[in-house]
Write a protein that holds these residues in place. Structure first.
Motif, short mmCIF file in Angstrom:
data_model
loop_
_atom_site.label_atom_id
_atom_site.label_comp_id
_atom_site.label_asym_id
_atom_site.label_seq_id
_atom_site.Cartn_x
_atom_site.Cartn_y
_atom_site.Cartn_z
N LEU A 427 0.51 -1.07 0.31
CA LEU A 427 0.40 0.31 0.36
C LEU A 427 1.00 1.81 -0.04
CD1 LEU A 427 -1.54 -2.29 2.33
CD2 LEU A 427 -3.38 -0.50 1.15
N VAL A 428 0.57 2.06 -0.75
CA VAL A 428 1.64 3.26 -1.22
C VAL A 428 0.91 4.49 -0.49
CG1 VAL A 428 2.76 5.41 -2.40
CG2 VAL A 428 2.74 2.44 -3.41
N VAL A 429 1.08 5.02 0.39
CA VAL A 429 0.77 6.12 1.33
C VAL A 429 1.19 6.87 1.03
CG1 VAL A 429 0.40 6.77 3.66
CG2 VAL A 429 -0.59 4.41 3.36
N ILE A 430 0.95 8.71 0.57
CA ILE A 430 1.34 9.58 0.20
C ILE A 430 0.55 10.79 0.79
CG2 ILE A 430 1.73 11.38 -1.71
CD1 ILE A 430 2.31 8.98 -3.61
N ASP A 431 0.98 11.77 2.02
CA ASP A 431 0.61 12.46 3.15
C ASP A 431 -0.41 11.82 3.21
OD1 ASP A 431 -0.07 15.50 3.93
OD2 ASP A 431 -1.21 15.69 1.96
N PHE A 432 -0.11 10.68 3.67
CA PHE A 432 -1.29 9.54 4.73
C PHE A 432 -2.79 9.66 4.60
CE2 PHE A 432 1.19 12.78 7.40
CZ PHE A 432 2.51 11.72 7.93
N LYS A 433 -2.53 9.33 2.90
CA LYS A 433 -3.05 9.10 2.12
C LYS A 433 -3.07 7.95 1.28
CE LYS A 433 -5.90 13.50 1.83
NZ LYS A 433 -4.45 14.50 2.35
N LEU A 434 -4.41 6.65 1.32
CA LEU A 434 -4.13 6.15 0.10
C LEU A 434 -3.82 6.23 -1.16
CD1 LEU A 434 -3.33 2.82 0.12
CD2 LEU A 434 -6.06 2.86 -0.82
N VAL A 435 -2.94 6.31 -2.15
CA VAL A 435 -2.62 6.16 -3.52
C VAL A 435 -2.85 5.13 -3.58
CG1 VAL A 435 -1.42 6.95 -5.25
CG2 VAL A 435 -1.50 8.21 -2.85
N ALA A 436 -2.09 4.03 -4.05
CA ALA A 436 -2.39 2.75 -4.70
C ALA A 436 -2.14 1.13 -3.64
CB ALA A 436 -1.19 3.01 -5.88
N ALA A 437 -2.45 0.41 -4.25
CA ALA A 437 -2.57 -0.57 -3.87
C ALA A 437 -2.55 -2.15 -4.37
CB ALA A 437 -3.62 -1.14 -2.88
N GLY A 513 9.30 -10.72 -9.12
CA GLY A 513 7.93 -10.74 -8.94
C GLY A 513 6.84 -9.65 -9.89
N SER A 514 5.56 -10.50 -9.82
CA SER A 514 4.44 -9.24 -10.76
C SER A 514 3.91 -7.81 -9.70
CB SER A 514 4.06 -10.75 -11.60
OG SER A 514 3.39 -11.10 -11.18
N ILE A 515 3.03 -7.32 -10.24
CA ILE A 515 2.25 -6.29 -9.69
C ILE A 515 1.04 -5.84 -9.97
CG2 ILE A 515 1.88 -4.33 -8.40
CD1 ILE A 515 5.35 -4.21 -8.08
N HIS A 516 -0.26 -6.45 -8.75
CA HIS A 516 -1.74 -6.00 -9.42
C HIS A 516 -1.93 -5.68 -8.78
CE1 HIS A 516 -0.16 -10.25 -11.60
NE2 HIS A 516 0.73 -10.43 -11.27
N ASP A 517 -2.53 -4.77 -9.06
CA ASP A 517 -3.28 -3.62 -8.60
C ASP A 517 -4.34 -3.83 -8.75
OD1 ASP A 517 -3.81 -0.21 -8.38
OD2 ASP A 517 -5.50 -0.67 -9.68
N VAL A 518 -5.42 -3.43 -7.26
CA VAL A 518 -6.15 -3.45 -6.38
C VAL A 518 -6.43 -2.76 -5.85
CG1 VAL A 518 -6.00 -5.98 -6.75
CG2 VAL A 518 -5.07 -4.74 -4.28
N THR A 519 -6.00 -1.54 -5.67
CA THR A 519 -6.82 -0.09 -5.24
C THR A 519 -8.04 0.43 -4.96
OG1 THR A 519 -5.08 0.18 -6.57
CG2 THR A 519 -6.57 2.51 -5.05
N ALA A 520 -9.02 -0.24 -6.22
CA ALA A 520 -10.33 0.02 -5.81
C ALA A 520 -11.39 -0.93 -4.90
CB ALA A 520 -10.90 -0.35 -7.43
N ILE A 521 -10.21 -2.48 -4.98
CA ILE A 521 -11.83 -3.09 -4.39
C ILE A 521 -10.60 -3.45 -2.45
CG2 ILE A 521 -12.29 -4.16 -5.77
CD1 ILE A 521 -9.14 -6.41 -6.10
N VAL A 522 -9.15 -2.72 -1.93
CA VAL A 522 -8.66 -3.12 -1.15
C VAL A 522 -9.87 -2.91 0.05
CG1 VAL A 522 -7.86 -0.82 -1.06
CG2 VAL A 522 -6.77 -2.42 0.28
N HIS A 523 -9.55 -3.44 1.21
CA HIS A 523 -10.48 -3.70 2.21
C HIS A 523 -10.12 -2.16 2.86
CE1 HIS A 523 -12.40 -5.08 6.30
NE2 HIS A 523 -13.41 -5.57 5.33
N PRO A 524 -10.50 -1.52 3.81
CA PRO A 524 -11.31 -0.17 4.34
C PRO A 524 -9.97 -0.51 5.35
CG PRO A 524 -13.68 -0.25 3.83
CD PRO A 524 -12.32 -1.94 3.58
N ARG A 525 -10.53 -1.49 6.44
CA ARG A 525 -9.48 -1.81 7.37
C ARG A 525 -8.16 -2.10 6.89
NH1 ARG A 525 -8.36 -6.49 11.06
NH2 ARG A 525 -7.38 -6.05 12.74
N LEU A 526 -7.16 -1.94 6.41
CA LEU A 526 -5.87 -2.69 5.84
C LEU A 526 -5.64 -1.11 5.39
CD1 LEU A 526 -6.39 -5.93 2.73
CD2 LEU A 526 -6.39 -5.67 5.61
N VAL A 527 -6.01 0.26 4.72
CA VAL A 527 -5.70 0.98 4.49
C VAL A 527 -5.72 1.77 5.56
CG1 VAL A 527 -6.89 3.13 3.10
CG2 VAL A 527 -7.17 0.51 2.74
#
Length: 599
Positions: A427-437, A513-527
């Motif tokens: 999870l990439v957090v910038i300025d204390f906001k989630l930008v990508a997962a 390794g490979s990376i697969h975007d899940v930003t739209a579905i990541v659980h709020p508790r993880l964020v």
């Protein structure tokens, strides 16, 4: 007197050119009616909207002024291309500050003599784009390849447009779209008397596992146009894209003297402006941020290209960066992230779930008890990055001791953690906001019944390196051999066709390794947990790593925090945009919104 004569000659030249153009059009119209059986003549001033911009067919315009006027109508954040410009030098003289000659070659495939390839695709198939989900997947690939994205509804609304053909390659196992190409039928676009067609936007997912995706897409599009009766298929490729040119020449394309003109805009800047000194030596992580800064008009000074260092300046403010690490990250925050044991203690005090951990020592009984308690463990150096010397899923003392020895070559202090079964989530957090997962998956190869596992790894490693600017390769080392032994395999075994095996347990990009975007579905508790970790460390830009059962499941275990996350790994999420927003809040579109009173 001399000026008058010059003016007369210029007027006469323009008049003769206009007459020649009209004669050329009449010939096209005649061919359109009689030569190829079309009921309509060539359409004047023709263009076709491709979503990322318009293809403007220069041969359908009466004069250069008209063509330049059409280019001036380019929409914001789009890339229009005037193709088949017959006299580019003359056109450039009419608007030298606005347009430039595209440094690309045009190649043509003669469809009358083209023969389909005998090689059948393995592990994927090619089909038409059929859904908005396909459109989103195509945009993801565009973003990963640095191409202009298209509104997903544009693809869908043009699914019945007979002038545009969208093909995608789909992975047979995962169902993921792993490649795409767009075809334009010139007859349907502007009643082309030459019965031409063209290929655009060939792109393959940089994380695709299968070979030959690009070649198959080109062949399928060529077969499609040949079946329609097209005489040829053209394409445009940058002059220095040697790998692509080699593919096209292999397929029978030949270079033709056709030219394209584009507008001078921020998207095209690298094609016409003097490049930054040492820009080519930057890695993809630094280049992504530099490109975004230049697009906004932020001044860039590359201070050490090999190390990824650059300075950004705007409005009297100057910030020195190393990729996504900037002066805004304090030395304290950086030292917390640098030591994995310290990071774990800091986030544990903040309430995050952490795995049990011990430091490797000489007490074998303590190590045996830890292993018996957890069954499987992870061994990693206390300090280190890019997955070096990380061993995952160890279940015997012998394996653990070997891994500890390897880890000590990176750092004297080695950590042993309980192994949490699941997937690796960044999870990439910038300025204390989630930008990508994104879920990070370990490298795996698929057998073809002919190649050894070593050969399959080397082939995949070359493709991963080419797709990531050399950032991702698969080491063939003790950890790879250990992983294969779990499946009773060795590097020299031939893997049967279709069998899919993991060749390393760690999911780090730098080790294949490979990376697969899940930003739209990541659980709020993880964020929530990732943001809480960033605040506990007090770091403005960070990559938080969890082991999770799945991105939509709230359960997690904290693994580590990376103070310099690779933002280029998370396209199409706007990681670079949010990073530059953090450094220069009033740059780019935000400045415009501020001026309009909307911020």
């Amino acid at each position: 007197m001399a000026n008058n004569k010059t003016s007369e000659r210029l007027a006469r030249f323009r008049s003769e050119k206009a007459v020649a153009h009209r004669l050329k059009r009449k010939r096209f119209e005649s061919l359109g009616h009689a030569g190829h059986g079309h009921e309509e003549a060539i359409e004047p001033a023709s263009s076709i909207d491709c979503g990322w911009g318009r293809l403007i067919f220069a041969q359908t315009f009466d004069d250069g002024n008209e063509l330049v006027a059409a280019l001036r109508e380019e929409a914001p954040d789009h890339r229009d291309i005037a193709v088949y410009v017959s006299d580019p030098h003359v056109l450039l003289a009419q608007a030298p500050q606005e347009i430039f000659l595209d440094p690309s070659h045009t190649f043509r495939l003669d469809l009358a003599t083209y023969r389909s390839g005998r090689r059948q695709p393995r592990g994927f198939f090619v089909r038409r784009l059929t859904s908005e989900a396909d459109a989103r997947a195509v945009n993801r690939i565009y973003a990963a390849r640095g191409m202009v994205q298209v509104r997903p509804d544009f693809f869908w609304s043009n699914r019945d447009n007979r002038a545009i053909t969208y093909l995608v390659a789909e992975d047979e196992t995962t169902g993921e779209v792993v490649g795409t190409v767009t075809g334009i039928d010139h007859v349907r676009a502007f009643a082309d008397p030459e019965q031409g067609a063209s290929l655009w936007c060939l792109a393959v997912d940089p994380q695709a596992r299968h070979a030959g995706i690009g070649e198959t897409l080109v062949r399928r599009l060529g077969e499609h146009f040949k079946a329609r009766g097209s005489a040829f298929m053209d394409l445009s490729v940058l002059h220095d894209n040697h790998q692509a040119i080699a593919l096209y020449e292999k397929l029978g394309f030949r270079r033709i003297p056709a030219f394209s003109i584009k507008r001078k805009n921020s998207i095209n800047e690298r094609l016409f402006a003097r490049p930054l000194e040492a820009y080519d030596a930057l890695n993809p992580y630094a280049r992504l941020i530099v490109d975004e800064a230049r697009r906004r008009g932020v001044h860039v000074e590359i201070t050490d290209a090999e190390g990824g260092f650059f300075r950004l300046s705007s409005g009297g403010r100057s910030v020195h960066c190393r990729e996504s690490l900037s002066e805004m990250t304090s030395g304290v925050a950086m030292s917390i992230c640098d030591d994995k044991a310290v990071t774990r203690r800091v986030v544990e005090r903040a309430g995050l779930v952490v795995p049990e951990q011990m430091t490797a020592g000489d007490d074998e009984d303590e190590l045996r008890a830890f292993l018996e308690r957890h069954g499987r463990v992870v061994v990693k150096p206390a300090r280190g990055e890019q997955g070096r010397a990380v061993a995952v899923g160890l279940s015997s003392l012998a394996e653990i001791k070997t891994a500890i020895k390897a880890a000590r070559e990176v750092c004297d202090r080695v950590l042993i953690e309980a192994c949490f079964e699941g997937e690796d989530l960044r999870l990439v957090v910038i300025d204390f906001k989630l930008v990508a997962a994104a879920i990070r998956r370990p490298p795996h190869v698929i057998g073809d019944g002919r190649s050894t596992i070593r050969q399959l790894i080397e082939t995949l490693s070359r493709r991963r390196a080419a797709a990531t600017g050399g950032e991702s390769t698969i080491p063939v080392d003790g950890e790879t051999q250990r992983c294969l032994q779990l499946s009773d395999l060795t590097l020299d075994d031939v893997l049967e066709e279709g069998r899919d095996i993991v060749v390393r347990k760690a999911a780090n990009l730098h080790t294949g390794g490979s990376i697969h975007d899940v930003t739209a579905i990541v659980h709020p508790r993880l964020v929530e947990a990732a943001i809480k970790a960033a605040r506990a460390i007090d770091i403005p830009v960070v990559g938080i790593d969890f082991m999770v059962k799945g991105p939509t499941d709230p359960d997690y275990v904290f693994i580590e925090a990376n103070e310099r996350p690779g933002l280029a790994n998370h396209e199409p999420q706007p990681t670079a945009e949010r990073f530059v927003d953090l450094l220069f809040p009033l740059s780019g579109h935000r400045a415009a919104l501020y001026a309009l009173g909307k911020m």
